[in-house]
Design a protein around this motif. Structure first.
Motif: not given
Length: 108
Positions: A24-34, A96-108
């Motif tokens: 679901e994260i991959e689908l919903v936040f596909k356009d978010a900065d990774k 999330r920073r502010g109301k609309k800016k999302y970042y996906i932090l991925e542990f590798i």
């Protein structure tokens, strides 16, 4: 599928993404900065080193005003550590920073 989409929309509008699955994260936040993470990091250092904030002063200001949230929870502690233990399915952290800016932090 409709119910799934409805529950994901509700979670996004409420800000509580902690119950999302990895898919679901991959689908919903596909356009978010990774952002890739190799190990745990202090929140202030993470915000600056990963270019989410331009300076430590700005990072501290965002944290003090409650502008930063991790997995739907506001973070105001300057000593907060982003670690794999808070990651969704041991992989993703939604910042999330502010109301609309999302970042996906991925542990590798």
């Amino acid at each position: 599928e409709y119910q799934k989409a409805l529950s994901m929309s509700k979670a996004l509008f409420s800000g509580d993404v902690s119950n999302f699955t990895k898919d679901e994260i991959e689908l919903v936040f596909k356009d978010a900065d990774k952002v890739k993470l190799e190990s745990e990091m202090n929140i202030v250092n993470l915000l600056v080193e990963k270019n989410i904030c331009s300076s430590k002063r700005e990072a501290r200001e965002f944290l003090n005003t409650g502008t930063i949230s991790i997995n739907g929870e506001r973070v105001t502690d300057l000593e907060f550590t982003v670690s794999k233990s808070i990651a969704i399915e041991d992989r993703y952290v939604v910042l999330r920073r502010g109301k609309k800016k999302y970042y996906i932090l991925e542990f590798i």
